[in-house]
Motif scaffolding. Structure first.
Motif, PDB file in Angstrom:
ATOM      1  N   THR A  64      75.390  44.725  41.983  1.00 16.19           N
ATOM      2  CA  THR A  64      75.465  45.658  40.832  1.00 16.19           C
ATOM      3  C   THR A  64      76.027  46.463  41.266  1.00 16.19           C
ATOM      4  N   GLN A  65      76.143  47.500  42.188  1.00 17.43           N
ATOM      5  CA  GLN A  65      76.894  49.172  42.123  1.00 17.43           C
ATOM      6  C   GLN A  65      79.119  48.471  41.567  1.00 17.43           C
ATOM      7  N   SER A  66      78.973  46.959  42.828  1.00 22.36           N
ATOM      8  CA  SER A  66      80.665  46.724  42.162  1.00 22.36           C
ATOM      9  C   SER A  66      80.405  46.757  40.790  1.00 22.36           C
ATOM     10  N   LYS A  67      79.724  46.301  40.131  1.00 20.08           N
ATOM     11  CA  LYS A  67      79.372  46.106  38.304  1.00 20.08           C
ATOM     12  C   LYS A  67      79.928  47.508  37.434  1.00 20.08           C
ATOM     13  N   LEU A  68      78.766  48.658  38.402  1.00 20.74           N
ATOM     14  CA  LEU A  68      78.852  49.669  37.646  1.00 20.74           C
ATOM     15  C   LEU A  68      79.907  50.032  38.065  1.00 20.74           C
ATOM     16  N   PHE A  69      81.100  50.119  39.430  1.00 16.47           N
ATOM     17  CA  PHE A  69      81.528  51.114  39.798  1.00 16.47           C
ATOM     18  C   PHE A  69      82.727  50.876  38.908  1.00 16.47           C
ATOM     19  N   ASN A  70      83.085  49.173  38.441  1.00 12.53           N
ATOM     20  CA  ASN A  70      84.013  48.587  37.638  1.00 12.53           C
ATOM     21  C   ASN A  70      84.606  49.210  36.043  1.00 12.53           C
ATOM     22  N   GLN A  71      82.919  49.365  35.794  1.00 10.50           N
ATOM     23  CA  GLN A  71      82.354  49.486  34.668  1.00 10.50           C
ATOM     24  C   GLN A  71      83.280  51.040  34.046  1.00 10.50           C
ATOM     25  N   GLN A  72      82.882  52.429  35.026  1.00  9.98           N
ATOM     26  CA  GLN A  72      83.271  53.002  34.681  1.00  9.98           C
ATOM     27  C   GLN A  72      84.483  54.204  35.179  1.00  9.98           C
ATOM     28  N   LEU A  73      85.047  52.964  35.995  1.00 11.80           N
ATOM     29  CA  LEU A  73      86.460  52.835  36.235  1.00 11.80           C
ATOM     30  C   LEU A  73      87.354  52.580  34.799  1.00 11.80           C
ATOM     31  N   VAL A  74      86.774  51.228  34.244  1.00 16.74           N
ATOM     32  CA  VAL A  74      87.832  50.781  32.709  1.00 16.74           C
ATOM     33  C   VAL A  74      87.383  51.918  31.999  1.00 16.74           C
ATOM     34  N   GLU A  75      85.932  52.638  31.477  1.00 19.33           N
ATOM     35  CA  GLU A  75      86.002  53.699  30.587  1.00 19.33           C
ATOM     36  C   GLU A  75      86.593  55.293  31.614  1.00 19.33           C
ATOM     37  N   TYR A  76      86.543  55.327  32.484  1.00 14.98           N
ATOM     38  CA  TYR A  76      87.906  56.306  33.060  1.00 14.98           C
ATOM     39  C   TYR A  76      89.384  56.219  32.330  1.00 14.98           C
ATOM     40  N   ARG A  77      89.736  54.598  32.736  1.00 15.57           N
ATOM     41  CA  ARG A  77      91.183  54.433  32.637  1.00 15.57           C
ATOM     42  C   ARG A  77      90.807  54.249  31.598  1.00 15.57           C
ATOM     43  N   ASN A  78      90.368  53.876  29.936  1.00 11.64           N
ATOM     44  CA  ASN A  78      90.618  53.757  28.919  1.00 11.64           C
ATOM     45  C   ASN A  78      90.519  55.286  27.809  1.00 11.64           C
ATOM     46  N   ALA A  79      89.532  56.127  28.801  1.00  6.26           N
ATOM     47  CA  ALA A  79      90.035  57.640  28.168  1.00  6.26           C
ATOM     48  C   ALA A  79      91.017  58.164  28.386  1.00  6.26           C
ATOM     49  N   GLN A  80      91.565  57.316  29.725  1.00  2.08           N
ATOM     50  CA  GLN A  80      93.211  58.458  30.042  1.00  2.08           C
ATOM     51  C   GLN A  80      94.148  58.064  29.273  1.00  2.08           C
ATOM     52  N   LEU A  81      94.038  56.595  28.327  1.00  6.29           N
ATOM     53  CA  LEU A  81      95.255  55.927  27.292  1.00  6.29           C
ATOM     54  C   LEU A  81      94.621  56.341  26.286  1.00  6.29           C
ATOM     55  N   ILE A  82      93.700  57.380  25.710  1.00  9.36           N
ATOM     56  CA  ILE A  82      93.755  57.438  24.758  1.00  9.36           C
ATOM     57  C   ILE A  82      94.310  59.306  24.697  1.00  9.36           C
ATOM     58  N   THR A  83      94.524  59.562  25.710  1.00 11.80           N
ATOM     59  CA  THR A  83      95.367  61.388  26.083  1.00 11.80           C
ATOM     60  C   THR A  83      96.561  61.159  26.084  1.00 11.80           C
ATOM     61  N   GLU A  84      96.743  60.434  26.614  1.00 14.43           N
ATOM     62  CA  GLU A  84      97.852  60.113  27.471  1.00 14.43           C
ATOM     63  C   GLU A  84      99.100  59.909  25.774  1.00 14.43           C
TER      64      GLU A  84
END
Length: 700
Positions: free
Chosen positions: A680-700
């Motif tokens: 569960t923790q690995s899933k939550l961590f991956n989801q958080q990082l995917v959201e972080y990366r998507n936010a990065q791509l929007i601002t790049e």
């Protein structure tokens, strides 16, 4: 490309093969990055060739054991999908060449009909577990190591701890202190030992680790003088887990186990392995000692016949026959030049084995075949039939039985020819030094490049392919090495580089070395003892004239068995997968690992589930570090650096430090409750990082 379907008794294998077919389609459609696909196919025994558009397929045969039915199946597959040639390797595998990528799932499915796998035959995995071909029949063995090698193979196959490491990992079991499986050149090597405790025999193993060949050979170091038989698999798992986490991943040339020992030290590595104990799948593993312990023997008798070549027969008896510990039986060695046997010959050999030997032949580390449980009275008949097949050449594992890799015939990394020069050197020995078929002290091994697939760097006389500039042209060359080999009991010596010569002068190198030894050695002095007494400089002075450019002829610019002038051409090696630093791919890989964690959890395989979830953590973290151009050389470094660059800075918010979160896998037993939490923790961590990366791509 049409979808492929198979029907196999093992659903895990069937899923694996169907997945390969799916990934091939996705790769052809451009949906999978080339480097990602390369990693996937290598882990399934599919290796790119020097020739474009075709593959080498490596068939994984644990400890070189093959039944006649399996050999027949492999022959059928080679005829249907390859060239009708079987190449025996120094790791007791069989390779077939010139295979279409699209046909590999079908090929694999056919092999699995007789329990033959391609899985983890190449790539960054635990490779084929090798063992002494005489295991089980060796008069000098404390006990049969076959069941232990087999258990290692089964335990590690598809095990999540060794699916995508920094580099390959090799394991060997020798049958006795003679160390005929060369434990000293392996990441983990096992030598059987027996203790008497309270009047009872206790089995165990001397264990060495960190050995390897390649451009910088390293003799394995002692891990333990004695590990009880019930603890060798848990010990190996702990070592592999440490290698997976702390081994180098970015610098491929520094990514083997030997370099990790050099970097952190023997004691530190063993201490890290001890800390893995709580997280292991099992802390005790009892091997079934009866695996393959009962040979399947012929039921009839063979005809009594007269030997047609008595002299050759006597040579053969002296050089190719090995008494077994089972009274009345012998093992018979077959020399296979360059390790290549054609399928028509293999099929006739199958018929002969069924008449005269046990249905349990072993491929050898020197690219030969060992027949076992042959009755002594069957030898005349066996010799005659083998002679008809061209398989009764005397001198098995002698000076005249030279080991060689395929070199420039098919390998991307080959620099100069290794097969043609092998045939020429064997001809020189037979014609000019015929008595050396009785000498089993001197080993000759040849590789097409420095990477030592032909094991040249552990030979008494070794050669590896190279090139040399002579005026404006480039000639094929051989690097000459001397003085290597096993000292027994897990100890050995790497050969030393002496001089580089044009390839066409290789036979004269052999003449000079053998002639000098025969003329000047002390009575009864073994070759390596002679080499050590004389020293490296002595042999440099002896051979250096052959390295000079005086007397160069046009023939020196043409490699062995070639007709055109030599052209250096080295491709990209695939001995281990190239690292993938694509952020999106890494995040997808993390999701795939977490999905596998769910599947393992559902199957009640909690230790595997936890390790898949752990890999999901690491791949997710690596993706973000790559996005910031940070180093990702080791898993341990990724975990540490993610804390520093993302958690401590507040970019990623966690309830605890990332290291504390991830390393919980070593503080908890692998039970259901912890596995569920960790996934569960690995899933939550991956989801958080995917959201972080998507936010990065929007601002790049």
């Amino acid at each position: 490309m049409q979808s492929f379907r198979t029907e196999l008794e093992n659903p895990i294998v069937e899923k694996d093969i169907i997945d390969l077919e799916k990934k091939i389609r996705m790769f052809r459609e451009g949906a999978i990055h080339e480097e990602k696909f390369r990693s996937l196919r290598l882990a399934r025994g599919i290796y790119g060739q020097r020739q474009q558009g075709v593959q080498m397929v490596r068939i994984k045969l644990p400890y070189g054991r093959v039944t006649t039915k399996q050999l027949g199946r492999i022959s059928d597959v080679s005829d249907e999908y390859a060239t009708g040639n079987l190449h025996i390797t120094t790791r007791q595998d069989i390779q077939i060449h010139f295979v279409s990528l699209e046909r590999t799932p079908e090929l694999w499915s056919e092999l699995e009909q007789d329990s033959i796998t391609l899985r983890e035959a190449c790539g960054n995995t635990v490779r084929n577990v090798t063992a002494s071909p005489m295991a089980g029949v060796d008069p000098n063995e404390p006990f049969d190591v076959t069941p232990y090698a087999h258990s290692f193979f089964e335990y590690l196959l598809r095990n999540p701890i060794c699916q995508d490491m920094g580099r390959k990992f090799k394991i060997a079991f020798s049958s006795s202190e003679k160390d005929s499986a060369y434990a000293f050149i392996h990441d983990l090597g096992f030598i059987p030992k027996v203790k008497i405790e309270n009047g009872e025999e206790v089995r165990g193993f001397k264990v060495v680790f960190g050995g390897g060949l390649g451009s910088q050979p390293h003799v394995a170091e002692l891990a333990s003088e004695f590990i009880h038989e019930d603890y060798i698999i848990p010990f190996a798992e702990s070592i592999i887990r440490v290698f997976d986490r702390y081994g180098e991943r970015a610098k491929r040339m520094k990514a083997r186990m030997k370099y990790l020992i050099q970097d952190i030290g023997r004691e530190a590595l063993l201490d890290l392995a001890k800390k893995e104990q709580l997280a292991l799948k099992v802390n005790v593993f009892k091997v079934d000692r009866n695996i393959h312990s009962t040979p399947v023997l012929p039921t009839g008798s063979v005809p009594v016949i007269e030997v047609t070549n008595p002299f050759k027969y006597e040579q053969w008896l002296k050089t190719n026959i090995y008494p077994q510990k089972q009274e009345g039986y012998v093992s018979v060695g077959l020399r296979i030049q360059n390790g290549d046997i054609k399928t028509p010959v293999a099929r006739k050999l199958i018929e002969l084995i069924r008449e005269t030997a046990s249905d349990d032949l072993r491929l050898t580390q020197n690219q030969g075949i060992l027949l076992r449980f042959v009755k002594e009275e069957s030898l005349p008949y066996l010799f005659e039939k083998l002679n008809e097949l061209g398989l009764a050449t005397p001198g098995f594992e002698s000076v005249a039985d030279i080991t060689s890799c395929p070199g420039t015939d098919t390998c991307n990394l080959g620099i100069s020819n290794s097969t043609g020069i092998t045939r020429e050197l064997e001809r020189v020995i037979h014609e000019e030094y015929p008595d050396l078929i009785y000498n089993k002290d001197i080993t000759i091994k040849i590789s097409g490049c420095i990477n030592a697939c032909g094991q040249h760097s552990m030979a008494a006389i070794g050669f590896h392919g190279s090139s040399m500039k002579i005026g404006p042209l480039v000639a094929p060359a051989l690097q000459v090495l001397l003085g290597g080999g096993t000292n027994g009991d897990g100890n050995g010596v790497a050969s030393e580089k002496i001089v580089k010569v044009p390839s066409k002068r290789g036979p004269q190198v052999l003449r000079d070395v053998l002639g000098d030894y025969q003329q000047n050695a002390l009575e009864g002095e073994l070759f390596n003892d002679y080499y050590n007494r004389k020293g490296k400089i002595y042999f440099y002075d002896l051979l250096n004239p052959l390295s000079k450019h005086d007397g160069i002829t046009p023939d020196d610019f043409i490699d062995w068995e070639q007709s055109e002038a030599y052209k250096p051409a080295i491709g990209v090696g695939e001995c281990a997968s190239v690292m993938i630093d694509l952020i999106a791919v890494l995040l997808v890989e993390a999701e795939e690992k977490i999905q596998k964690a769910d599947e393992s959890f559902a199957a009640g395989e909690y230790s595997d589930a936890i390790y898949y979830a752990y890999t999901g953590f690491v791949n997710s973290a690596k993706a973000l570090l790559v996005s910031e151009d940070k180093k990702t050389n080791t898993q341990a470094g990724i975990i540490k650096d993610f804390d520093e660059y993302f958690v401590a800075s507040g970019k990623i918010k966690l309830d605890m430090g990332f290291q504390d979160l991830v390393y919980q896998l070593n503080t908890q037993e692998p039970g259901k409750e912890f596995a569920e939490y960790y996934i569960t923790q690995s899933k939550l961590f991956n989801q958080q990082l995917v959201e972080y990366r998507n936010a990065q791509l929007i601002t790049e």
